[in-house]
Design an enzyme around this catalytic site. Structure first.
Site, PDB file in Angstrom:
ATOM      1  N   GLU A  28       0.712  -0.797   0.014  1.00  0.00           N
ATOM      2  CA  GLU A  28       0.533   0.117  -0.193  1.00  0.00           C
ATOM      3  C   GLU A  28       0.940   1.342   0.184  1.00  0.00           C
ATOM      4  O   GLU A  28       1.604   1.148   0.427  1.00  0.00           O
ATOM      5  CB  GLU A  28      -0.739  -0.206   1.071  1.00  0.00           C
ATOM      6  CG  GLU A  28      -0.036   0.245   2.162  1.00  0.00           C
ATOM      7  CD  GLU A  28      -1.102   1.268   3.699  1.00  0.00           C
ATOM      8  OE1 GLU A  28      -1.316   1.970   2.945  1.00  0.00           O
ATOM      9  OE2 GLU A  28      -1.361   0.076   4.508  1.00  0.00           O
ATOM     10  N   LYS A 163      -3.434  -0.808  14.967  1.00  0.00           N
ATOM     11  CA  LYS A 163      -2.672  -0.767  16.495  1.00  0.00           C
ATOM     12  C   LYS A 163      -3.909  -0.034  17.352  1.00  0.00           C
ATOM     13  O   LYS A 163      -5.050  -0.133  17.219  1.00  0.00           O
ATOM     14  CB  LYS A 163      -2.542   1.169  16.361  1.00  0.00           C
ATOM     15  CG  LYS A 163      -1.264   0.638  15.548  1.00  0.00           C
ATOM     16  CD  LYS A 163      -0.477   2.521  15.302  1.00  0.00           C
ATOM     17  CE  LYS A 163       1.035   2.822  15.148  1.00  0.00           C
ATOM     18  NZ  LYS A 163       0.501   2.732  13.424  1.00  0.00           N
TER      19      LYS A 163
HETATM   20  N1  PSU Z   1      -2.203   1.929  10.190  1.00  0.00           N
HETATM   21  C1  PSU Z   1      -0.909   2.347  10.461  1.00  0.00           C
HETATM   22  N2  PSU Z   1      -0.496   2.704   9.419  1.00  0.00           N
HETATM   23  C2  PSU Z   1      -1.324   2.975   8.906  1.00  0.00           C
HETATM   24  C3  PSU Z   1      -2.702   2.880   7.770  1.00  0.00           C
HETATM   25  C4  PSU Z   1      -3.160   2.079   9.550  1.00  0.00           C
HETATM   26  O1  PSU Z   1      -0.271   2.314  11.493  1.00  0.00           O
HETATM   27  O2  PSU Z   1      -0.521   3.870   7.939  1.00  0.00           O
HETATM   28  C5  PSU Z   1      -3.271   3.178   6.919  1.00  0.00           C
HETATM   29  C6  PSU Z   1      -3.623   2.550   6.318  1.00  0.00           C
HETATM   30  O3  PSU Z   1      -3.546   3.034   5.054  1.00  0.00           O
HETATM   31  C7  PSU Z   1      -5.343   2.003   6.479  1.00  0.00           C
HETATM   32  C8  PSU Z   1      -5.650   3.430   7.018  1.00  0.00           C
HETATM   33  O4  PSU Z   1      -6.036   1.520   5.040  1.00  0.00           O
HETATM   34  O5  PSU Z   1      -4.628   3.773   7.278  1.00  0.00           O
HETATM   35  C9  PSU Z   1      -6.460   3.746   7.307  1.00  0.00           C
HETATM   36  O6  PSU Z   1      -6.995   4.421   7.339  1.00  0.00           O
HETATM   37  P1  PSU Z   1      -8.560   4.926   7.896  1.00  0.00           P
HETATM   38  O7  PSU Z   1      -8.688   4.927   9.341  1.00  0.00           O
HETATM   39  O8  PSU Z   1      -9.114   5.635   7.788  1.00  0.00           O
HETATM   40  O9  PSU Z   1      -9.712   4.043   6.859  1.00  0.00           O
END
Ligand code: PSU
Ligand code: MN
Length: 308
Positions: A28, A163
């Site tokens: 990603e 996390k």
């Molecule tokens: N958690 C992490 N690092 C990240 C992300 C999540 O520890 O970089 C990023 C990933 O791309 C994940 C996104 O898919 O954040 C989720 O965002 P949201 O909660 O807005 O869907």
């Protein structure tokens, strides 16, 4: 599908590998644009690609560029995304059409990366942590689209769990609702990113890449969607539980004080954790992404072997 179209561009090396049934691992790019500071993000992106090659698979970093969903970003494009950081967009599923039509540069979240990997014909995907159910979701309704995409796209995501900025038990409940098998790689415990154990179990423990590949092949023979593979951070890279939980609590209360909402929440919290730990969290973060990349490559190799 594995072919280029109006909105999809598969890199040459990735397309060649897919055409010959060789193992490919998707990566990603929100982790590059919004997950880590420059220049460590660029260094991480390159190192992780090298890790995948080291295990005998081809890396395919996915992002939105030049009005296309790119599967296999490299060289100057990767540099541009890393340098732009927060000024690139963050593309989740609902953003795809708007950002493509506007030819915007964007990092793709787990959800969008899965979607594009599937369109390209890639089955394995490595990342750090997935998005999930945010704490307080019972009032904010903030649940990442990652969980929905995991229920649909037939792609396996290797991660170090989630996390604890998230509500992990609720995240596991939604995964169950969406029919997503949660595997533990060499463990019966669902990992919590910086920590090897979230305090919650997985559905099925797998001992090695071969066992994981066997479940993936079965899942997809049944026409089912995504699989989540929790791969715990290595002992030597893990953080102290009390310390990191304290930092996360502080980051969450700062987000609350500053009224951070919606898609800004995850990037804000990641940045805050980085600042509060004086950059210490980034070391663990990079180590666990590398560990996931190697495992995803091993599983991709095992899966390619079973199919041949
Ligand atoms: N958690 C992490 N690092 C990240 C992300 C999540 O520890 O970089 C990023 C990933 O791309 C994940 C996104 O898919 O954040 C989720 O965002 P949201 O909660 O807005 O869907
Ligand atoms: Mn959200």
């Amino acid at each position: 599908m594995s072919s280029n179209s109006e909105f999809l561009q598969i890199g040459e090396e990735v397309a060649a590998a897919l055409g010959e049934g060789r193992p490919v691992v998707a990566l990603e790019s929100t982790i590059i644009s919004h997950g880590m500071p420059f220049p460590q993000n660029l260094d991480m992106a390159r190192t992780v690609e090298a890790d995948i090659r080291g295990q005998g698979a081809v890396p395919a970093t996915i992002a939105l560029m030049h009005g296309k969903m790119m599967a296999g970003v490299s060289g100057t494009d990767l540099e541009e995304l890393a340098e732009k950081g927060f000024s690139a967009a963050k593309a989740s599923r609902r953003d795809l059409a708007g950002l493509l039509a506007g030819k915007r540069l964007a990092g793709t979240t787990v959800a969008t990366t899965m979607q594009i990997a599937h369109l390209a014909g890639i089955r394995l995907f490595a990342t750090g942590g997935i998005g999930g159910v945010h704490r307080g979701a019972e009032t904010t309704f903030d649940i990442s689209a990652d969980l929905q995409e995991l229920g649909c796209a037939p792609v396996a995501v290797v991660c170090a769990g989630a996390k604890s900025i998230l509500d992990i038990p609720k995240t596991l409940e939604v995964l169950e609702t969406n029919g997503v098998p949660v595997l533990g790689y060499g463990t019966e415990r669902f990992p919590a990113f910086y920590l090897r154990d979230s305090g919650h179990g997985v559905d099925y423990a797998v001992a090695d890449a071969g066992e994981a590949a066997s479940i993936l092949q079965t899942q997809w023979a049944l026409g089912m969607g995504g699989v989540l593979i929790g791969n715990p951070i290595l002992e030597q890279d893990a953080m102290d539980a009390d310390y990191i939980n304290g930092v996360i609590a502080r980051a969450l209360s700062d987000a609350d004080d500053e009224g951070i909402r919606g898609k800004d929440t995850t990037p804000f919290l990641l940045q805050r954790i980085f600042d509060l730990t004086g950059g210490e969290s980034l070391k663990s973060n990079i180590a666990l992404v590398r560990n996931n990349a190697r495992v995803a490559a091993d599983i991709a190799v095992a899966l390619a072997g079973r199919r041949a």
